[in-house]
Design a protein around this motif. Sequence first.
Motif, short mmCIF file in Angstrom:
data_model
loop_
_atom_site.label_atom_id
_atom_site.label_comp_id
_atom_site.label_asym_id
_atom_site.label_seq_id
_atom_site.Cartn_x
_atom_site.Cartn_y
_atom_site.Cartn_z
N GLY A 47 0.80 -1.22 0.00
CA GLY A 47 0.00 0.00 0.00
C GLY A 47 0.83 1.27 0.00
N THR A 48 2.12 1.15 0.29
CA THR A 48 2.99 2.32 0.33
C THR A 48 3.68 2.59 -1.01
N ILE A 49 3.51 1.67 -1.97
CA ILE A 49 4.23 1.80 -3.25
C ILE A 49 3.69 2.97 -4.06
N ASN A 50 4.59 3.81 -4.48
CA ASN A 50 4.25 5.00 -5.25
C ASN A 50 4.51 4.77 -6.74
N ALA A 51 5.63 4.20 -7.05
CA ALA A 51 6.01 3.95 -8.44
C ALA A 51 6.85 2.67 -8.50
N MET A 52 6.84 2.05 -9.67
CA MET A 52 7.64 0.85 -9.87
C MET A 52 8.45 1.02 -11.15
N HIS A 53 9.67 0.51 -11.12
CA HIS A 53 10.58 0.70 -12.23
C HIS A 53 11.28 -0.62 -12.59
N TRP A 54 11.79 -0.65 -13.80
CA TRP A 54 12.71 -1.70 -14.23
C TRP A 54 14.06 -1.04 -14.53
N TYR A 55 15.10 -1.61 -13.96
CA TYR A 55 16.47 -1.21 -14.24
C TYR A 55 17.18 -2.41 -14.85
N ARG A 56 18.30 -2.14 -15.48
CA ARG A 56 19.13 -3.25 -15.97
C ARG A 56 20.59 -2.90 -15.78
N GLN A 57 21.40 -3.95 -15.69
CA GLN A 57 22.84 -3.78 -15.54
C GLN A 57 23.55 -4.77 -16.43
N ALA A 58 24.27 -4.24 -17.39
CA ALA A 58 25.07 -5.06 -18.28
C ALA A 58 26.44 -5.28 -17.64
N GLY B 4 9.61 3.03 -16.16
CA GLY B 4 8.96 3.21 -14.88
C GLY B 4 7.49 3.52 -15.07
N VAL B 5 6.71 3.23 -14.04
CA VAL B 5 5.27 3.53 -14.08
C VAL B 5 4.81 3.92 -12.69
N THR B 6 4.01 4.99 -12.62
CA THR B 6 3.48 5.45 -11.34
C THR B 6 2.16 4.73 -11.03
N THR B 7 1.68 4.94 -9.82
CA THR B 7 0.40 4.36 -9.44
C THR B 7 -0.72 4.84 -10.35
N THR C 78 3.95 6.66 -17.48
CA THR C 78 5.11 5.84 -17.80
C THR C 78 6.28 6.68 -18.28
N THR C 79 7.46 6.11 -18.14
CA THR C 79 8.67 6.73 -18.64
C THR C 79 9.58 5.63 -19.17
N TYR C 80 10.35 5.95 -20.22
CA TYR C 80 11.22 4.97 -20.85
C TYR C 80 12.58 5.57 -21.16
N ALA C 81 13.59 4.74 -21.12
CA ALA C 81 14.89 5.14 -21.63
C ALA C 81 14.78 5.27 -23.14
N ASP C 82 15.53 6.21 -23.70
CA ASP C 82 15.46 6.42 -25.15
C ASP C 82 15.78 5.14 -25.92
N SER C 83 16.69 4.35 -25.40
CA SER C 83 17.15 3.16 -26.10
C SER C 83 16.07 2.07 -26.24
N VAL C 84 15.00 2.16 -25.44
CA VAL C 84 13.97 1.11 -25.50
C VAL C 84 12.62 1.63 -25.97
N PHE D 295 9.88 -1.54 -25.89
CA PHE D 295 9.50 -2.07 -24.57
C PHE D 295 8.22 -1.37 -24.10
N THR D 296 7.41 -2.11 -23.36
CA THR D 296 6.21 -1.55 -22.77
C THR D 296 6.11 -1.99 -21.32
N ILE D 297 5.98 -1.01 -20.43
CA ILE D 297 5.80 -1.31 -19.02
C ILE D 297 4.33 -1.19 -18.68
N SER D 298 3.85 -2.10 -17.86
CA SER D 298 2.45 -2.05 -17.43
C SER D 298 2.38 -2.47 -15.96
N ARG D 299 1.27 -2.10 -15.36
CA ARG D 299 1.14 -2.34 -13.92
C ARG D 299 -0.26 -2.84 -13.63
N ASP D 300 -0.34 -3.82 -12.77
CA ASP D 300 -1.62 -4.34 -12.30
C ASP D 300 -1.68 -4.09 -10.80
#
Length: 119
Positions: free
Chosen positions: A29-40, A50-53, A57-63, A67-72
């Motif tokens: 219940g405290t989650i405000n936003a969720m993101h995906w990061y990656r490390q090569a 990233g996606v807010t409640t 949405t926000t995306y890196a230019d490279s994707v 890529f599509t982020i979604s939240r349930d």
Amino acid sequence: QVQLRESGGGLVQAGGSLRLSCLASGSIGTINAMHWYRQAPGKQRELVAGVTTGGTTTYADSVKGRFTISRDNAKSAVYLQMNSLRPEDTGVYYCYALSRTGFSFSGSWGQGTQVTVSS
């Protein structure tokens, strides 16, 4: 405290697709936003999407466009649909949750899931 568990990584050929999932538990219940990061290998961890409640949405230019982020919110889950994958998308993908309690913010990381794109 929020706990995150990613799944869905794997090995795919260039041009293929993968769908990553991240399930949250604990103080969801405290989650405000969720993101995906990656490390090569040998590189710094970078924000992928990233996606807010509220669904912003926000995306890196490279994707962008691939890529599509979604939240349930009902399932406390976030997904990353990755299409047209490239070898440079290879890395460990981490789920990150930004939580807010009053005026205090905190972050939680998942353990990561490996994505390998072969050329």
